[in-house]
Motif scaffolding. Structure first.
Motif, PDB file in Angstrom:
ATOM      1  N   GLY A 196       0.686  -8.425   0.298  1.00 21.05           N
ATOM      2  CA  GLY A 196      -0.664  -7.882   0.359  1.00 21.05           C
ATOM      3  C   GLY A 196      -0.674  -6.369   0.217  1.00 21.05           C
ATOM      4  O   GLY A 196       0.277  -5.768  -0.291  1.00 21.05           O
ATOM      5  N   ILE A 197      -1.743  -5.733   0.679  1.00 18.99           N
ATOM      6  CA  ILE A 197      -1.875  -4.285   0.520  1.00 18.99           C
ATOM      7  C   ILE A 197      -1.322  -3.554   1.743  1.00 18.99           C
ATOM      8  O   ILE A 197      -1.263  -4.104   2.854  1.00 18.99           O
ATOM      9  CB  ILE A 197      -3.343  -3.882   0.278  1.00 18.99           C
ATOM     10  CG1 ILE A 197      -4.244  -4.293   1.436  1.00 18.99           C
ATOM     11  CG2 ILE A 197      -3.850  -4.493  -1.016  1.00 18.99           C
ATOM     12  CD1 ILE A 197      -5.680  -3.791   1.296  1.00 18.99           C
ATOM     13  N   TYR A 198      -0.911  -2.304   1.526  1.00 22.10           N
ATOM     14  CA  TYR A 198      -0.390  -1.471   2.605  1.00 22.10           C
ATOM     15  C   TYR A 198      -0.734  -0.013   2.301  1.00 22.10           C
ATOM     16  O   TYR A 198      -1.109   0.337   1.178  1.00 22.10           O
ATOM     17  CB  TYR A 198       1.126  -1.648   2.769  1.00 22.10           C
ATOM     18  CG  TYR A 198       1.932  -1.383   1.506  1.00 22.10           C
ATOM     19  CD1 TYR A 198       2.436  -0.113   1.230  1.00 22.10           C
ATOM     20  CD2 TYR A 198       2.176  -2.403   0.584  1.00 22.10           C
ATOM     21  CE1 TYR A 198       3.174   0.141   0.087  1.00 22.10           C
ATOM     22  CE2 TYR A 198       2.910  -2.166  -0.566  1.00 22.10           C
ATOM     23  CZ  TYR A 198       3.401  -0.891  -0.811  1.00 22.10           C
ATOM     24  OH  TYR A 198       4.118  -0.638  -1.954  1.00 22.10           O
ATOM     25  N   ASP A 199      -0.610   0.851   3.295  1.00 23.29           N
ATOM     26  CA  ASP A 199      -1.004   2.255   3.164  1.00 23.29           C
ATOM     27  C   ASP A 199      -0.222   2.945   2.044  1.00 23.29           C
ATOM     28  O   ASP A 199       1.008   2.868   1.992  1.00 23.29           O
ATOM     29  CB  ASP A 199      -0.751   3.012   4.469  1.00 23.29           C
ATOM     30  CG  ASP A 199      -1.684   2.582   5.582  1.00 23.29           C
ATOM     31  OD1 ASP A 199      -2.509   1.676   5.343  1.00 23.29           O
ATOM     32  OD2 ASP A 199      -1.580   3.148   6.686  1.00 23.29           O
ATOM     33  N   ARG A 200      -0.933   3.621   1.188  1.00 24.62           N
ATOM     34  CA  ARG A 200      -0.286   4.399   0.121  1.00 24.62           C
ATOM     35  C   ARG A 200       0.312   5.686   0.691  1.00 24.62           C
ATOM     36  O   ARG A 200       1.390   6.119   0.300  1.00 24.62           O
ATOM     37  CB  ARG A 200      -1.304   4.727  -0.967  1.00 24.62           C
ATOM     38  CG  ARG A 200      -0.786   5.630  -2.086  1.00 24.62           C
ATOM     39  CD  ARG A 200      -1.883   5.906  -3.121  1.00 24.62           C
ATOM     40  NE  ARG A 200      -1.455   6.810  -4.173  1.00 24.62           N
ATOM     41  CZ  ARG A 200      -0.790   6.461  -5.253  1.00 24.62           C
ATOM     42  NH1 ARG A 200      -0.445   5.194  -5.416  1.00 24.62           N
ATOM     43  NH2 ARG A 200      -0.454   7.345  -6.179  1.00 24.62           N
ATOM     44  N   PHE A 201      -0.400   6.304   1.626  1.00 22.55           N
ATOM     45  CA  PHE A 201       0.042   7.563   2.224  1.00 22.55           C
ATOM     46  C   PHE A 201       0.650   7.282   3.595  1.00 22.55           C
ATOM     47  O   PHE A 201      -0.042   6.803   4.501  1.00 22.55           O
ATOM     48  CB  PHE A 201      -1.139   8.528   2.352  1.00 22.55           C
ATOM     49  CG  PHE A 201      -1.895   8.735   1.063  1.00 22.55           C
ATOM     50  CD1 PHE A 201      -1.276   9.304  -0.042  1.00 22.55           C
ATOM     51  CD2 PHE A 201      -3.225   8.356   0.947  1.00 22.55           C
ATOM     52  CE1 PHE A 201      -1.968   9.496  -1.234  1.00 22.55           C
ATOM     53  CE2 PHE A 201      -3.925   8.540  -0.230  1.00 22.55           C
ATOM     54  CZ  PHE A 201      -3.292   9.107  -1.326  1.00 22.55           C
TER      55      PHE A 201
END
Length: 653
Positions: A196-201
């Motif tokens: 899934g998605i996760y923090d880019r920064f």
């Protein structure tokens, strides 16, 4: 889905919103007559301001490209939103609660336009990052700022924040605020993997990147930890909000001072912007991971009011090879500016942030004050690429540098730099001057398939506006720019272009300008006279008929008055109506406007009387007085009455 917004609420938003305040967020406006403002058009690239805003009637019109509309259409076009979204944005701006048809209550969190949801997510993330900078986990971030001379006040001023090292800290926070994963994927703040998605920064110092209106649309993140395998700086990727070729970091803070000081300073990084502003150079901005290009220039020119009346663009670059290359790229865009372009490079290669750290605020100010023309920098850079100790090297250097001198816009400076170049090369002035002259001639030759330098179009140009005829206008006795061309359509009536040399057409145009901008002048007996006037120019006649059909019921509200009139006129004439509604009247005071309007209406009515007199004189001349003495006397009485009315109008005017 929510129903359509009620028409009366749309009208209310349009009337209660100050169009000048909205436009001011994008364009530097200057007073252009009583109640009128002018600036560089945000819809096309121009060198002289032709974009006019008239708050009293709530409309704008560009006399260069023909773009026109009200505050809603302006927001639609500049923010790339739908009509629905633009109305909702403006309603939120003035705190007005919209009502919807069919019992709808307006969009809830899931139904808000995609753009607004993205802006909301960025606003929440911005607040989150700023709060995280104050936590124990952000020690490295605070140390980074401190080491570069930025205290907490400076961090607050620029909204600097911190992204925690975890993989989903921001993700959890935004999910908790009601944002869905499909929405978050569109923000650019998250990456996507197998799970899934996760923090880019993560584990980075964060700078919010805002648009000219002050909305956060992306982020720039600086690496803090050695085990971070990513690049030194990581920015938001391209999204529907964030287009790096159109973004300047710090523009929201610098725009007012850029407009006031007629100066923009372009630096290379976020900390350089901070250093400049804190040192008193409050016109500093930076690009975000890309070169200063065409779209950035459009933003800068609009803020500078880049119309030839002064202004300067100052580039600061590092002294290394990359900085030299960036400066030369900037010089390639120099001709797009009317303002003078400069470059400021610190001799030891320090950037503004480093300079402020080592030598203080005054050193940053000195760096900017010791700027030199960008073309001089480009000339010297060209010379460095050749061995000037050889004849071949000097000839090659002349070939490369002569076109640079030829590009200098100031004809008075160009010969002086030709002499300077002859000294730098050790070549005769005459030889260098000939080379510069030859380069200028080559540059002036028209390009096949082009239109010369491509920097501007002639006033009234129809380029980009489709086919069809346009209007030329006469206002206050002088020539005015052409209005938008009329779109062709077999189903719509055609209107010939009024002849600007025709004094009757000019008179009729001026009367319509008064009627549209000062409808209160038409009340009472004046309305009767105006309604009975017979206009001879087809386009103006159609507008006059639309005014009669609209009536004066809404004349007390100029915004609504013009809006209703636009619905009444034939569609091809709407650009002309918009123009007539915003063109500045030739008066600088309220009393002056009143006198001007009375004079114009009196002249219109006198023209009508003159026409009627001519008709009756013709009847009188054709009449046999002895055969019909009563009719002869009646016509004479009417002619006397008309003459008395004409004299009365003249005395009133």
């Amino acid at each position: 889905m929510a129903g359509l917004i009620k028409r009366e609420d749309i009208d209310e938003v349009r009337q209660r919103t100050d169009i000048k305040e909205v436009v001011d967020g994008y364009v530097t406006l200057k007073v252009a007559g009583l109640g009128s403002y002018k600036g560089l058009c945000p819809f096309h690239d121009e060198r002289s301001p032709s974009f006019t805003v008239r708050p009293q009637v709530g409309r704008y019109h560009c006399f260069g490209c023909g773009e026109d509309g009200d505050v809603i259409s302006f927001v639609q076009k500049l923010d790339h939103t739908s009509f629905h979204e633009a109305v909702e944005k403006l309603a939120a701006r003035i705190g007005f609660e919209l009502r919807y048809e069919d019992g709808g209550s307006g969009p809830n969190r899931e139904e808000v336009g995609r753009r607004q949801r993205l802006l909301d997510a960025h606003k929440v993330a911005d607040e989150y990052f700023r709060a995280q900078l104050l936590t124990p986990g952000a020690t490295e971030g605070r140390n980074f700022l401190h080491d570069r001379g930025f205290d907490r006040t400076a961090a607050d001023q620029f909204g600097v924040g911190y992204a925690p090292q975890g993989w989903d800290s921001l993700l959890k926070h935004l999910r908790g605020r009601g944002f869905t994963d499909p929405e978050l994927k569109l923000t650019g703040m998250f990456s996507e993997g197998g799970r899934g998605i996760y923090d880019r920064f993560r584990g980075r110092l964060i700078w919010p990147i805002r648009d000219i209106a002050g909305d956060t649309i992306g982020f720039g993140a600086r690496k803090l930890y050695e085990d971070d395998q990513g690049p030194k700086y990581l920015n938001t990727p391209e999204t529907t909000l964030y287009k790096k070729s159109q973004v300047l970091y710090g523009i929201d803070l610098a725009k007012r001072n850029i407009a006031k000081d007629r100066q923009i300073v372009v630096v290379e990084g976020y900390t350089d912007v901070m250093a400049c502003h804190l040192a008193g150079i409050t016109t500093a901005v930076a690009t975000c991971g890309t070169a200063f290009g065409t779209e950035h220039i459009k933003i800068a020119r609009r803020l500078l009011s880049d119309d030839g009346s002064g202004g300067e663009v100052i580039f600061t670059f590092d002294g290394d090879a990359a900085g030299q290359k960036a400066a030369l790229r900037a010089f390639e865009e120099d001709q797009r500016f009317v303002a003078q372009t400069y470059v400021a490079v610190e001799p030891n290669g320090a950037d503004p942030c480093e300079l402020r750290q080592s030598k203080g605020d005054a050193a940053v100010r000195d760096l900017i004050s010791t700027r030199r023309p960008l073309f001089e920098f480009a000339i010297r850079a060209a010379l460095k690429r050749h061995n000037l100790d050889t004849v071949e090297g000097r000839v090659a250097a002349l070939r490369e540098s002569a076109p640079v001198v030829a590009q200098i816009r100031d004809a008075g400076i160009r010969p002086a730099y030709a002499r300077e170049l002859s000294g730098w090369l050790g070549m005769p002035v005459e030889e260098v001057s000939r080379a510069v002259g030859a380069a200028a001639k080559r540059a002036a030759q028209p390009q096949v398939g082009g239109s010369g330098n491509g920097h501007y179009q002639a006033q009234g140009s129809t380029a980009g506006r489709g086919q069809g005829s346009g209007y030329a206008s006469v206002t206050g006795g002088g020539s005015a720019p052409g209005v938008a061309p009329l779109p062709p359509s077999a189903a719509l009536p055609a209107f010939n272009r009024p002849d600007p040399r025709d004094p009757v057409a000019a008179m009729e145009r001026q009367a319509l300008e008064v009627a549209l901008q000062q409808p209160a002048m038409l009340e009472g007996e004046t309305w009767q006279r105006f309604s009975e006037a017979r206009l001879s120019t087809p386009a103006y006649l159609a507008i006059h008929q639309a005014i009669r059909a609209t009536g004066l019921a809404s004349a007390g509200d100029p915004v609504r008055w013009v809006e209703q009139l636009l619905q009444e006129v034939p569609e091809p004439l709407r650009p002309l109506v918009s123009e007539l509604a915003v063109v500045p009247l030739p008066a600088s005071t309220a009393d002056g406007v009143l006198r001007y309007c009375r004079d114009i209406l009196a002249r219109l009515f006198e023209l009508q009387i003159t026409r009627v007199k001519a008709e009756k004189m013709g009847q009188l001349q054709r009449l046999d007085a002895s055969a019909d003495p009563e009719e002869f006397q009646r016509l004479n009485r009417e002619l006397m009455q008309l003459e008395m009315q004409r004299r009365s109008l003249r005395s009133e005017a």
